[in-house]
Write an enzyme that holds these catalytic residues in place. Structure first.
Site, PDB file in Angstrom:
ATOM      1  N   HIS A 199      16.789  58.733  52.525  1.00 31.17           N
ATOM      2  CA  HIS A 199      16.405  58.248  53.864  1.00 31.17           C
ATOM      3  C   HIS A 199      17.589  58.195  54.828  1.00 31.17           C
ATOM      4  O   HIS A 199      17.719  57.238  55.596  1.00 31.17           O
ATOM      5  CB  HIS A 199      15.762  56.858  53.761  1.00 31.17           C
ATOM      6  CG  HIS A 199      14.391  56.878  53.151  1.00 31.17           C
ATOM      7  ND1 HIS A 199      13.275  57.286  53.840  1.00 31.17           N
ATOM      8  CD2 HIS A 199      13.944  56.552  51.903  1.00 31.17           C
ATOM      9  CE1 HIS A 199      12.203  57.209  53.055  1.00 31.17           C
ATOM     10  NE2 HIS A 199      12.590  56.775  51.870  1.00 31.17           N
ATOM     11  N   GLU A 210      12.755  56.617  46.969  1.00 33.39           N
ATOM     12  CA  GLU A 210      12.297  57.944  47.376  1.00 33.39           C
ATOM     13  C   GLU A 210      13.401  58.992  47.515  1.00 33.39           C
ATOM     14  O   GLU A 210      13.351  59.834  48.398  1.00 33.39           O
ATOM     15  CB  GLU A 210      11.506  57.845  48.689  1.00 33.39           C
ATOM     16  CG  GLU A 210      10.221  57.055  48.517  1.00 33.39           C
ATOM     17  CD  GLU A 210       9.337  57.044  49.751  1.00 33.39           C
ATOM     18  OE1 GLU A 210       8.127  57.178  49.577  1.00 33.39           O
ATOM     19  OE2 GLU A 210       9.849  56.881  50.871  1.00 33.39           O
ATOM     20  N   ASP A 256      16.948  54.268  58.436  1.00 34.81           N
ATOM     21  CA  ASP A 256      16.060  55.203  57.730  1.00 34.81           C
ATOM     22  C   ASP A 256      16.359  56.590  58.285  1.00 34.81           C
ATOM     23  O   ASP A 256      17.283  56.763  59.089  1.00 34.81           O
ATOM     24  CB  ASP A 256      14.581  54.802  57.912  1.00 34.81           C
ATOM     25  CG  ASP A 256      13.766  55.152  56.669  1.00 34.81           C
ATOM     26  OD1 ASP A 256      13.750  56.334  56.295  1.00 34.81           O
ATOM     27  OD2 ASP A 256      13.164  54.246  56.067  1.00 34.81           O
TER      28      ASP A 256
END
Ligand code: ACM
Length: 643
Positions: free
Chosen positions: A388, A453, A318
């Site tokens: 990420h 995202e 991440d």
């Protein structure tokens, strides 16, 4: 995080008030508990409630922020004597603070000589109202049948006995495979309940009961059937997993009867006929935001096996760290994991003055995958791409389009320019190499590639991305994402792997539903939409299955709250299949718990948030809807082992 025993030299306490800005304001006071005055210092803290307006600060100067890392200087000339405090307010917050865990999670000072020293922090308090404690969230519960089974079986028709056998021992002639399976479940219970008496013995014992094990081909692979009589227990199983689950059921029955005889019993007669509701019974763990040592991962897998879960979704990368050793790119797990005041990555999420790192060597991974496989748990690894990737891009700067304007987009967690660039050729060389190494480590059917995202506006300030869009006749971030993920899917297909991802993989045109499994996390409706598009779906909605969420609205309740409040009773009651049209039910592959680690700074915290909600999801994954019973669950769940 290891506990600290040294007295704190400095402490930062804070309050939040709804007044003083659109999202309220923090008031922090730094106390000097040392025996020296301090001057010319700066204060850094980490907080998931970010300051987005550098001007909205009083009695301090905002120096910098990177995601949840914040740094401030005191007013010029301030000197803080022993016992004194310096108070400042910050009001340009990106959202209000709703819980005690949403203030500073850690802090440190940079002193005038350049050294770094930890600052202790406490829970955030409300400034203008009492910070209330949560109510008791788990009822005492009620049992109709006194059996310590979790998840509850599909069918049970058994009469409680007065006593229980000392041990169960295999009958003469039991196959070597079955002896090994008994040994493995004995070892499992030994690890999970270190002081418990073993449920099985390979030798006959007075007051023990004979156990026969029979392979029965017409049972499903994970199914088993147990018949109890006065002098024998007969276990029929479909395959190795079914045998393990049957033995686990026997171990749970015995452990319950032995440890709480006033509540639980062992069957004297009757049958259990059991099989799972879903094929995908998952639990995810984010090891990027916080590092979990190998022993903790092993133990979590033990707990999954105890709860008859069969997928460990391992979120290995991440923004905050890349934890998976890739031999071709050692920088990923040197530079790409090291958070420290002087970098390469800044402290985040509870880090202080001391550098922190941590990664899994390929030997660690082989050991974990083998351990899981022995317990019928498949490890599905995730490298989260293209978003990420802040840590990856620091570790491997050649992945960046050097002409892209810095800070041209920000992720929802506040990281600038954090996505792998679909227009940089090295992106694909890098990923081919990573996948080549991953397929030698992970035998799973799926590799999970994230896809979540990606910030709106990503890559639009990258000249290389602009040229790619022109060449391909595509437009915008999500068209680029789809272009990228289609190439990724082709790489996986070439390596014999299927693609798993988060629900946003379907954005911008998606990757083609064939052979793709997506996890619906944003809300339950998204899962149905994905199924309509032909994707296979695992339901993991934040509103029910994100175990980092708070369990009550009370301010003292710890956790995150962006997806709402998730009481254990709600997690238990949630029905993934609820709104799925009948015609799409076969696309619903199962359900999964997600353990996101931003807030998880200690084992005690982990256990408080993960239990009892993980066993609640395990029951949803296994037990038929008609057999779910919150009161029964509540009565049994205190027996569940914790990390
Ligand atoms: C996610 O929570 N971003 C999958």
């Amino acid at each position: 995080m290891a506990p600290t025993y040294a007295p704190a030299l400095y402490r930062l306490d804070g309050t939040w008030s709804p007044k003083g800005g659109a999202n309220g304001a923090f008031t922090f006071t730094l106390f000097n508990l040392s025996d020296q005055p301090i001057a010319d210092f700066s204060l850094a803290y980490t907080s998931l409630t970010r300051v987005i307006d550098a001007e909205a600060v009083t009695n301090a100067r905002f120096l910098r922020r990177n995601a949840n890392f914040h740094e401030f200087a005191p007013p010029d000339g301030l000197s803080l004597s022993p016992g004194e405090g310096w108070t400042f307010t910050v009001s340009g917050l990106h959202r209000p603070a709703k819980h005690c865990t949403e203030g500073a999670k850690s802090a440190y000072l940079t002193l005038s000589d350049g050294s770094f020293v930890d600052v202790a922090v406490s829970d955030l308090l409300l400034a203008d109202a009492p910070s209330l404690p949560p109510p008791v969230l788990l009822p005492k519960g009620k049992l109709d049948l006194p059996f310590a089974l979790q998840p509850w079986p599909a069918e049970i028709d058994a009469v409680p006995g007065d006593g229980f056998p000392v041990v169960l021992y295999p009958v003469e002639g039991t196959s070597t495979d079955s002896l090994k399976a008994i040994s493995a479940v004995t070892a499992l219970i030994r690890r999970l309940f270190e002081s418990a008496h073993a449920p099985f013995s390979l030798i006959r014992a007075p007051e023990g009961r004979a156990l026969s094990l029979t392979h029965q081909a017409d049972l499903g692979k994970e199914a088993y059937r147990i018949r109890f009589t006065d002098d024998a227990v007969d276990l029929a199983f479909g395959d190795a997993a079914g045998r393990q689950y049957g033995l686990t059921t026997l171990a749970q029955l015995l452990e319950g009867a032995r440890s709480k005889p006033e509540t639980f019993r062992f069957p004297a007669s009757g049958t259990i006929a059991d099989r799972p509701r879903y094929g995908w019974r998952g639990c995810h763990l984010d090891v990027s935001r916080q590092f979990y040592p190998v022993a903790d991962v092993m133990r979590l897998i033990d707990i999954l096996a105890w709860l008859k879960l069969n997928i460990f979704h391992w979120h290995l990368t991440d923004d905050e760290a890349w934890r998976l050793e890739i031999k071709a790119f050692p920088q990923l797990t040197t530079t790409g994991v090291l958070r420290a005041p002087q970098g390469p990555l800044l402290p985040q999420l509870g880090n202080g003055a001391d550098p922190v790192g941590g990664f899994y060597s390929q030997d660690d991974i082989r050991a974990i995958v083998a351990h899981a496989a022995r317990l019928s748990v498949e490890v599905v690894p995730e490298i989260d791409i293209p978003g990420h990737n802040a840590a990856t891009l620091v570790a491997l700067p050649d992945l960046v389009d050097g002409q892209e304007a810095p800070d041209s987009y920000h992720s929802v967690q506040g990281f600038p320019n954090n996505a792998l660039n679909p227009a940089v050729d090295f992106t694909y060389t890098f990923l081919e190499t990573v996948f080549d190494e991953m397929v030698t480590l992970f035998p799973s059917e799926y590799l999970h590639v994230g896809g979540d995202e990606v910030a709106h506006g990503s890559w639009l300030a990258s000249p290389q991305a602009k040229a790619l869009m022109e060449r391909e006749g595509i437009d915008g971030t999500f068209a680029l994402q789809s272009y990228f993920l289609k190439r990724v899917k082709a790489m996986l297909t070439a390596r014999g792997k299927k693609l798993a991802g988060w629900n946003e993989v379907a954005h911008g045109g998606g990757v083609g539903a064939e052979g793709t499994l997506l996890m619906a996390w944003e809300n339950p409706k998204v899962g149905i939409e994905l199924a309509e598009q032909g994707y296979e779906v695992v339901m993991t909605p934040g509103q029910a299955y994100y175990l980092d969420m708070v369990q009550d609205d009370a301010f003292q309740e710890p956790g995150a709250s962006w997806a709402g409040t998730v009481p254990p009773g709600h997690t238990y009651a949630y029905e993934a299949a609820g709104d799925f049209p009948d015609a799409l039910q076969d696309r619903l592959k199962g359900v999964q718990a997600c353990i996101w680690s931003e807030h998880f700074l200690s084992r005690g915290y982990f256990n408080r948030l993960v239990f009892p909600r993980l066993p609640a999801i395990a029951e949803a994954a296994w037990t038929p809807r008609a057999n779910k019973d919150w009161q029964r669950f509540a009565a049994i769940v205190p027996l569940c082992p914790k990390l």
